[in-house]
Design a protein around this motif. Structure first.
Motif, PDB file in Angstrom:
ATOM      1  N   ASN A  34     148.944 101.560 108.457  1.00 51.80           N
ATOM      2  CA  ASN A  34     150.125 102.047 107.749  1.00 51.80           C
ATOM      3  C   ASN A  34     151.318 101.107 107.935  1.00 51.80           C
ATOM      4  O   ASN A  34     152.446 101.554 108.162  1.00 51.80           O
ATOM      5  CB  ASN A  34     150.473 103.455 108.252  1.00 51.80           C
ATOM      6  N   MET A  38     152.918 101.692 103.996  1.00 51.12           N
ATOM      7  CA  MET A  38     152.189 101.444 102.754  1.00 51.12           C
ATOM      8  C   MET A  38     151.170 102.533 102.432  1.00 51.12           C
ATOM      9  O   MET A  38     150.834 102.754 101.263  1.00 51.12           O
ATOM     10  CB  MET A  38     151.480 100.092 102.832  1.00 51.12           C
ATOM     11  N   ALA A  39     150.663 103.223 103.450  1.00 50.04           N
ATOM     12  CA  ALA A  39     149.660 104.267 103.198  1.00 50.04           C
ATOM     13  C   ALA A  39     150.274 105.569 102.712  1.00 50.04           C
ATOM     14  O   ALA A  39     149.555 106.449 102.205  1.00 50.04           O
ATOM     15  CB  ALA A  39     148.855 104.522 104.473  1.00 50.04           C
ATOM     16  N   LEU A  40     151.591 105.724 102.844  1.00 48.79           N
ATOM     17  CA  LEU A  40     152.239 107.008 102.572  1.00 48.79           C
ATOM     18  C   LEU A  40     152.637 107.120 101.105  1.00 48.79           C
ATOM     19  O   LEU A  40     153.809 107.204 100.741  1.00 48.79           O
ATOM     20  CB  LEU A  40     153.445 107.182 103.491  1.00 48.79           C
ATOM     21  N   THR A  41     151.637 107.152 100.246  1.00 45.82           N
ATOM     22  CA  THR A  41     151.849 107.283  98.803  1.00 45.82           C
ATOM     23  C   THR A  41     151.990 108.758  98.429  1.00 45.82           C
ATOM     24  O   THR A  41     151.520 109.647  99.159  1.00 45.82           O
ATOM     25  CB  THR A  41     150.667 106.687  98.035  1.00 45.82           C
ATOM     26  N   PRO A  42     152.608 109.045  97.283  1.00 50.29           N
ATOM     27  CA  PRO A  42     152.760 110.453  96.875  1.00 50.29           C
ATOM     28  C   PRO A  42     151.450 111.233  96.808  1.00 50.29           C
ATOM     29  O   PRO A  42     151.389 112.362  97.329  1.00 50.29           O
ATOM     30  CB  PRO A  42     153.440 110.342  95.507  1.00 50.29           C
ATOM     31  N   PHE A  44     148.694 110.752  98.471  1.00 52.88           N
ATOM     32  CA  PHE A  44     148.186 110.924  99.828  1.00 52.88           C
ATOM     33  C   PHE A  44     148.980 111.991 100.570  1.00 52.88           C
ATOM     34  O   PHE A  44     148.407 112.907 101.188  1.00 52.88           O
ATOM     35  CB  PHE A  44     148.264 109.596 100.569  1.00 52.88           C
ATOM     36  N   ASN A  63     158.580 105.162 107.735  1.00 53.87           N
ATOM     37  CA  ASN A  63     157.805 106.376 107.500  1.00 53.87           C
ATOM     38  C   ASN A  63     158.677 107.497 106.964  1.00 53.87           C
ATOM     39  O   ASN A  63     158.274 108.241 106.057  1.00 53.87           O
ATOM     40  CB  ASN A  63     157.125 106.811 108.795  1.00 53.87           C
ATOM     41  N   ALA A  66     159.554 106.983 103.276  1.00 51.02           N
ATOM     42  CA  ALA A  66     158.436 107.274 102.386  1.00 51.02           C
ATOM     43  C   ALA A  66     158.170 108.771 102.292  1.00 51.02           C
ATOM     44  O   ALA A  66     158.003 109.324 101.192  1.00 51.02           O
ATOM     45  CB  ALA A  66     157.185 106.545 102.869  1.00 51.02           C
ATOM     46  N   CYS A  67     158.129 109.443 103.430  1.00 46.64           N
ATOM     47  CA  CYS A  67     157.799 110.878 103.437  1.00 46.64           C
ATOM     48  C   CYS A  67     158.903 111.723 102.807  1.00 46.64           C
ATOM     49  O   CYS A  67     158.643 112.564 101.936  1.00 46.64           O
ATOM     50  CB  CYS A  67     157.529 111.349 104.859  1.00 46.64           C
ATOM     51  N   ASN A  70     159.405 111.715  99.085  1.00 42.28           N
ATOM     52  CA  ASN A  70     158.411 112.484  98.342  1.00 42.28           C
ATOM     53  C   ASN A  70     158.435 113.967  98.682  1.00 42.28           C
ATOM     54  O   ASN A  70     157.539 114.707  98.295  1.00 42.28           O
ATOM     55  CB  ASN A  70     157.019 111.909  98.611  1.00 42.28           C
TER      56      ASN A  70
END
Length: 227
Positions: A34, A38-42, A44, A63, A66-67, A70
Motif C-alpha cells: 500500500n 495506492m491500494a485504497l481505491t473506492p 476496495f 492513508n 484516501a480513506c 471516499n
C-alpha cells in the motif's frame, strides 16, 4: 463486520488477532502492499465497515486522505501527524466520513489523563514532569500520549509548565510517568503497558463504535460510551 487494518507492525498484528476474536472479518495491508495509499481505491474501501490505521506518521497521512476522501469510517492510532489534523478533520467533514483518532487507545491511559487533570488542580504549585519510554523503533518523540498527558495537565491548570523526557529502549510497549514534585515530597502517576493488547482492544472497540457514524472525534471523547 469486516475491518481493514493498515500496518503489519507488532500492534497491527495484535489488532487483527483481537478483531478476529471479536468475531469480525479482517484484512491486513502492509506498507509494501500500500505504498502512498495506492491500494485504497473506492471499490476496495467500499467492502469494509471500518479502517484501522497503526502505521507511520508519513503513511498515515496518505492513508487518511484516501480513506476520508471516499467517506470510509476510520480509526487512527498512529501518532506524529497532528500538524495535519485540521486538514483531516475538514476532509472528513466535507466527505461525510466517520473519523476517530487518538494518541492512545488504552482504557488505562484514558484514566491516567483524568487523574492527571485532578492532580493538576489539587497541587497547582508543584513542579510537573513527564517521562515516557517506548521501544527503540518508535519514530516520534515525545510520544503522542505524553503530549496528550501534558495537554490534560495544562488544560486543568494553564499556569503549569510541564517538561517531557523521552527514552527509546528495546521492545518497551509504553511507560508514562507523571511526576508532581515539591521541595518536600513527590507524587507519581504511572501507566505501563505490558502488552500491545491494551491498545488493540481499544482500537477494535472504537472501530465497532464508529461503524455507520459520520463525524470527527478524539478517542477520549467517546471512550465512556464503549461500556
Amino acid at each position: 463486520m469486516l475491518f481493514l487494518v493498515l500496518g503489519r507492525g507488532k500492534t497491527g498484528r495484535v489488532i487483527a488477532d483481537v478483531a478476529s476474536e471479536h468475531g469480525h472479518g479482517v484484512q491486513v495491508l502492509g506498507e509494501e502492499e500500500n505504498r502512498n495509499a495506492m491500494a485504497l481505491t473506492p471499490p476496495f474501501l467500499a467492502g469494509f465497515d471500518a479502517v484501522i490505521d497503526f502505521t507511520t506518521p508519513e503513511a498515515a497521512v496518505s492513508n487518511m486522505r484516501a480513506c476520508l476522501a471516499n467517506g470510509a469510517p476510520m480509526v487512527v492510532g498512529t501518532t506524529g501527524w497532528y500538524d495535519h489534523l485540521d486538514d483531516m478533520r475538514s476532509l472528513a467533514a466535507r466527505k461525510g466520513a466517520g473519523f476517530l483518532y487518538g494518541a492512545n487507545f488504552s482504557i488505562g491511559v484514558q484514566t491516567l489523563y483524568r487523574l492527571a487533570r485532578e492532580l493538576a488542580v489539587a497541587v497547582p504549585h508543584y513542579h510537573f514532569e513527564i517521562t515516557e519510554t517506548h521501544h527503540a523503533g518508535k519514530k516520534d518523540a515525545p510520544s503522542g500520549t505524553a503530549l496528550s498527558l501534558r495537554q490534560a495537565v495544562q488544560a486543568a491548570n494553564p499556569s503549569l509548565n510541564v517538561s517531557i523526557e523521552s527514552k527509546r529502549e528495546g521492545d518497551v510497549a509504553g511507560i508514562h510517568v507523571l511526576e508532581a514534585r515539591s521541595d518536600y515530597e513527590v507524587i507519581e502517576l504511572k501507566h505501563e503497558a505490558f502488552s500491545r493488547r491494551a491498545f488493540a482492544e481499544g482500537a477494535v472497540r472504537a472501530a465497532e463504535w464508529i461503524t455507520g457514524k459520520t463525524g470527527v472525534w478524539n478517542f477520549s471523547e467517546i471512550v465512556g460510551q464503549l461500556g
